[in-house]
Design a protein around this motif. Structure first.
Motif, PDB file in Angstrom:
ATOM      1  N   GLU A   1       0.689  -1.096   0.034  1.00  0.00           N
ATOM      2  CA  GLU A   1       0.100  -0.039  -0.128  1.00  0.00           C
ATOM      3  C   GLU A   1       0.768   1.250   0.243  1.00  0.00           C
ATOM      4  O   GLU A   1       0.471   2.341  -0.672  1.00  0.00           O
ATOM      5  N   ARG A   2       1.981   1.434   0.815  1.00  0.00           N
ATOM      6  CA  ARG A   2       2.889   2.490   0.702  1.00  0.00           C
ATOM      7  C   ARG A   2       3.636   2.609  -0.553  1.00  0.00           C
ATOM      8  O   ARG A   2       3.745   3.759  -1.035  1.00  0.00           O
ATOM      9  N   ALA A   3       3.884   1.551  -1.045  1.00  0.00           N
ATOM     10  CA  ALA A   3       4.470   1.559  -2.472  1.00  0.00           C
ATOM     11  C   ALA A   3       3.596   2.303  -3.632  1.00  0.00           C
ATOM     12  O   ALA A   3       4.124   2.961  -4.308  1.00  0.00           O
ATOM     13  N   ALA A   4       2.459   1.767  -3.504  1.00  0.00           N
ATOM     14  CA  ALA A   4       1.384   2.442  -4.478  1.00  0.00           C
ATOM     15  C   ALA A   4       1.338   3.807  -4.128  1.00  0.00           C
ATOM     16  O   ALA A   4       1.328   4.456  -5.188  1.00  0.00           O
ATOM     17  N   ARG A   5       0.792   4.407  -2.987  1.00  0.00           N
ATOM     18  CA  ARG A   5       1.031   5.589  -2.645  1.00  0.00           C
ATOM     19  C   ARG A   5       2.096   6.352  -3.116  1.00  0.00           C
ATOM     20  O   ARG A   5       2.236   7.739  -3.715  1.00  0.00           O
ATOM     21  N   ALA A   6       3.306   5.831  -2.837  1.00  0.00           N
ATOM     22  CA  ALA A   6       4.683   6.642  -3.095  1.00  0.00           C
ATOM     23  C   ALA A   6       4.875   6.635  -4.692  1.00  0.00           C
ATOM     24  O   ALA A   6       5.335   7.747  -5.328  1.00  0.00           O
ATOM     25  N   ALA A   7       4.345   5.585  -5.312  1.00  0.00           N
ATOM     26  CA  ALA A   7       4.462   5.822  -6.672  1.00  0.00           C
ATOM     27  C   ALA A   7       3.753   6.994  -7.593  1.00  0.00           C
ATOM     28  O   ALA A   7       4.165   7.544  -8.248  1.00  0.00           O
ATOM     29  N   GLU A   8       2.599   6.932  -6.882  1.00  0.00           N
ATOM     30  CA  GLU A   8       1.459   8.214  -7.028  1.00  0.00           C
ATOM     31  C   GLU A   8       2.366   9.626  -6.963  1.00  0.00           C
ATOM     32  O   GLU A   8       2.427  10.521  -7.789  1.00  0.00           O
TER      33      GLU A   8
ATOM     34  N   SER B   1       5.490  10.208  -6.479  1.00  0.00           N
ATOM     35  CA  SER B   1       7.012  10.347  -7.152  1.00  0.00           C
ATOM     36  C   SER B   1       6.966  10.334  -8.614  1.00  0.00           C
ATOM     37  O   SER B   1       7.997  10.047  -9.238  1.00  0.00           O
ATOM     38  N   ALA B   2       5.685  10.317  -9.096  1.00  0.00           N
ATOM     39  CA  ALA B   2       5.716   9.998 -10.620  1.00  0.00           C
ATOM     40  C   ALA B   2       6.515  11.065 -11.363  1.00  0.00           C
ATOM     41  O   ALA B   2       6.990  10.977 -12.262  1.00  0.00           O
ATOM     42  N   ALA B   3       6.416  12.330 -10.720  1.00  0.00           N
ATOM     43  CA  ALA B   3       7.181  13.317 -11.464  1.00  0.00           C
ATOM     44  C   ALA B   3       8.640  13.746 -10.647  1.00  0.00           C
ATOM     45  O   ALA B   3       9.215  14.676 -11.040  1.00  0.00           O
ATOM     46  N   ARG B   4       8.757  12.764  -9.765  1.00  0.00           N
ATOM     47  CA  ARG B   4      10.004  13.223  -9.170  1.00  0.00           C
ATOM     48  C   ARG B   4      11.207  12.405  -9.627  1.00  0.00           C
ATOM     49  O   ARG B   4      11.552  11.305  -9.272  1.00  0.00           O
ATOM     50  N   LYS B   5      12.101  12.944 -10.513  1.00  0.00           N
ATOM     51  CA  LYS B   5      13.164  12.267 -11.061  1.00  0.00           C
ATOM     52  C   LYS B   5      14.275  12.127 -10.358  1.00  0.00           C
ATOM     53  O   LYS B   5      15.076  11.006 -10.612  1.00  0.00           O
ATOM     54  N   GLY B   6      14.540  12.584  -9.220  1.00  0.00           N
ATOM     55  CA  GLY B   6      15.730  12.472  -8.529  1.00  0.00           C
ATOM     56  C   GLY B   6      15.655  11.508  -7.563  1.00  0.00           C
ATOM     57  O   GLY B   6      16.622  11.717  -6.616  1.00  0.00           O
ATOM     58  N   GLN B   7      14.594  10.682  -7.231  1.00  0.00           N
ATOM     59  CA  GLN B   7      14.545   9.900  -6.133  1.00  0.00           C
ATOM     60  C   GLN B   7      15.526   8.875  -6.257  1.00  0.00           C
ATOM     61  O   GLN B   7      15.985   8.293  -7.249  1.00  0.00           O
ATOM     62  N   VAL B   8      16.121   8.597  -5.015  1.00  0.00           N
ATOM     63  CA  VAL B   8      17.264   7.474  -4.732  1.00  0.00           C
ATOM     64  C   VAL B   8      16.829   6.271  -5.334  1.00  0.00           C
ATOM     65  O   VAL B   8      17.571   5.646  -6.129  1.00  0.00           O
ATOM     66  N   GLY B   9      15.284   5.692  -5.077  1.00  0.00           N
ATOM     67  CA  GLY B   9      15.101   4.239  -5.341  1.00  0.00           C
ATOM     68  C   GLY B   9      13.796   4.220  -5.310  1.00  0.00           C
ATOM     69  O   GLY B   9      13.321   4.545  -4.225  1.00  0.00           O
ATOM     70  N   SER B  10      13.107   3.441  -6.007  1.00  0.00           N
ATOM     71  CA  SER B  10      11.660   3.005  -6.013  1.00  0.00           C
ATOM     72  C   SER B  10      11.407   1.967  -4.858  1.00  0.00           C
ATOM     73  O   SER B  10      10.221   1.932  -4.500  1.00  0.00           O
ATOM     74  N   GLY B  11      12.483   1.324  -4.375  1.00  0.00           N
ATOM     75  CA  GLY B  11      12.274   0.366  -3.284  1.00  0.00           C
ATOM     76  C   GLY B  11      11.849  -1.184  -3.995  1.00  0.00           C
ATOM     77  O   GLY B  11      11.523  -2.108  -3.663  1.00  0.00           O
ATOM     78  N   ASP B  12      11.865  -1.138  -5.558  1.00  0.00           N
ATOM     79  CA  ASP B  12      11.464  -2.307  -6.234  1.00  0.00           C
ATOM     80  C   ASP B  12      12.786  -3.206  -6.147  1.00  0.00           C
ATOM     81  O   ASP B  12      13.653  -3.045  -6.456  1.00  0.00           O
ATOM     82  N   ARG B  13      11.973  -4.506  -5.802  1.00  0.00           N
ATOM     83  CA  ARG B  13      13.277  -5.466  -5.580  1.00  0.00           C
ATOM     84  C   ARG B  13      13.843  -6.040  -6.852  1.00  0.00           C
ATOM     85  O   ARG B  13      14.449  -6.848  -6.751  1.00  0.00           O
TER      86      ARG B  13
END
Length: 362
Positions: free
Chosen positions: A283-290, A292-304
């Motif tokens: 659930e957190r990952a789904a919210r974070a994806a929404e 950070s869609a426009a956030r190009k500088g994020q360190v990582g998505s947490g996608d394994r």
């Protein structure tokens, strides 16, 4: 510029909490006292930074007024100007420190974590590398004063690890470990290789915030529980009772299996804990994806499935690909001693990206 009104509100809240805990506002219920103590300890570093910032600003103002008065002798004027220059160099760092502490907090940062490590491509060598990562995180946790509880462990024939699930308990555990999720790659000559060739293997790490029942409500009708006899390496039975538990969360299809304990009840409790954490993280990952869609500088998505780090034994280096950081301290990183250098750099990069994003919106 810093939001002066917000800074004053934070200072006022700190004074209010201090007065309440000291008994100046009457008796406080034990639960409220614990909550207030936690909040006070959280904002105290920020309040101290604000106080230092305001003190420097006041000194600069006072010195400026002294110089403008025209009554200052040349020697005092020279000293005042030198002090002004020194104070001005302090302001940017103080402002930056306050801005970082004012950044929106990840609600999960203070939670404990469920750490999952799985051998990936590379067969037995991948399992041995997964074991190296397991020990690395154990040593790092020990250095942080945290506690590790191994909830589930599946070993390979040569003593490596096929899969391990660990509960890590302590202060700010998830905040420090959350960027470790992803594919960790190793390049080395395997112990199983007689030709001396360098092989590339991988292990997958997932770091989940430990979810409590209040975080995730799971209805009995949403899960299917299967009970079966636990089995060890090679399929042999490790006990004579049906104590192993498999829980399937029907709405999401998430499946958790526990068989390490001899007690069916304990296995079920552990499985439910892991299940809640996986649902919470999804659930957190789904919210974070929404967000950070426009956030190009994020360190990582947490996608394994994202390759995040390479451990190169021939060159003695560790490279984190998200921030292009390379340390020639492979032994110290795997010993858990230098891992904090990578983690601190990842946190700083994430904070800088978030700060840039917020300043761009203003």
């Amino acid at each position: 510029m810093l939001p002066e009104d917000k800074l004053k509100m934070i200072q006022a809240r700190s004074e209010e909490l201090e007065a309440a805990m000291s008994g100046a506002m009457g008796d406080v219920a034990p639960d409220d006292f614990v909550r207030m103590s936690r909040e006070y300890s959280e904002i105290k570093p920020l309040v101290e930074a604000i106080g230092k910032y305001q003190s420097v600003r006041k000194e600069l103002n006072d010195l400026g007024e002294m110089l403008e008065s025209g009554d200052t002798d040349p020697e005092m004027r020279e000293m005042a100007e030198m002090e002004i220059d020194e104070l001005k160099t302090q302001l940017p760092d103080l402002e930056h420190s306050i801005k970082i502490q004012l950044l929106p907090k990840d609600d999960a940062d203070e939670k404990n974590a469920i750490l999952e490590i799985r051998a990936g491509t590379g067969g037995e060598e991948a399992a041995l590398f997964a074991g190296d990562l397991y020990r690395m995180y154990q040593r790092y946790a020990e250095g942080q004063g945290w506690t590790c509880e191994t909830m589930s462990l599946s070993e390979s024939d040569l003593g490596g690890i096929k899969e391990v699930i660990v509960k890590v308990t302590g202060r700010n555990v998830f905040a420090n470990l959350k960027f470790e999720s992803g594919v960790h790659r190793v390049q080395r000559v395997p112990e199983t290789e007689t030709g001396g060739r360098i092989h590339t293997s991988a292990a997958t790490v997932a770091v989940l915030p430990e979810a409590e029942e209040v975080d995730v409500q799971i209805a009995d009708s949403d899960i299917r529980i299967d009970i079966f006899r636990a089995s060890g390496p090679g399929g042999q039975s490790v006990n004579t009772t049906d104590s192993a538990v498999r829980i399937t969360h029907i709405p999401t299809g998430i499946v958790v299996q526990q068989q390490d304990e001899k007690s069916q009840h304990k296995n079920k409790a552990k499985a439910m804990s892991v299940l809640r954490s996986r649902i919470y993280e999804a659930e957190r990952a789904a919210r974070a994806a929404e967000r950070s869609a426009a956030r190009k500088g994020q360190v990582g998505s947490g996608d394994r499935s994202e390759r995040i780090r390479t451990y190169n034994f021939p060159q003695g280096r560790v490279t984190d690909h998200r921030i292009n950081l390379t340390l020639y301290k492979l032994d110290r990183v795997l010993a858990g001693e230098a891992l904090d250098e990578i983690i601190e750099a990842l946190i700083a990069e994430d904070q800088a990206a978030l700060l840039s994003e917020i300043e761009g919106e203003n």
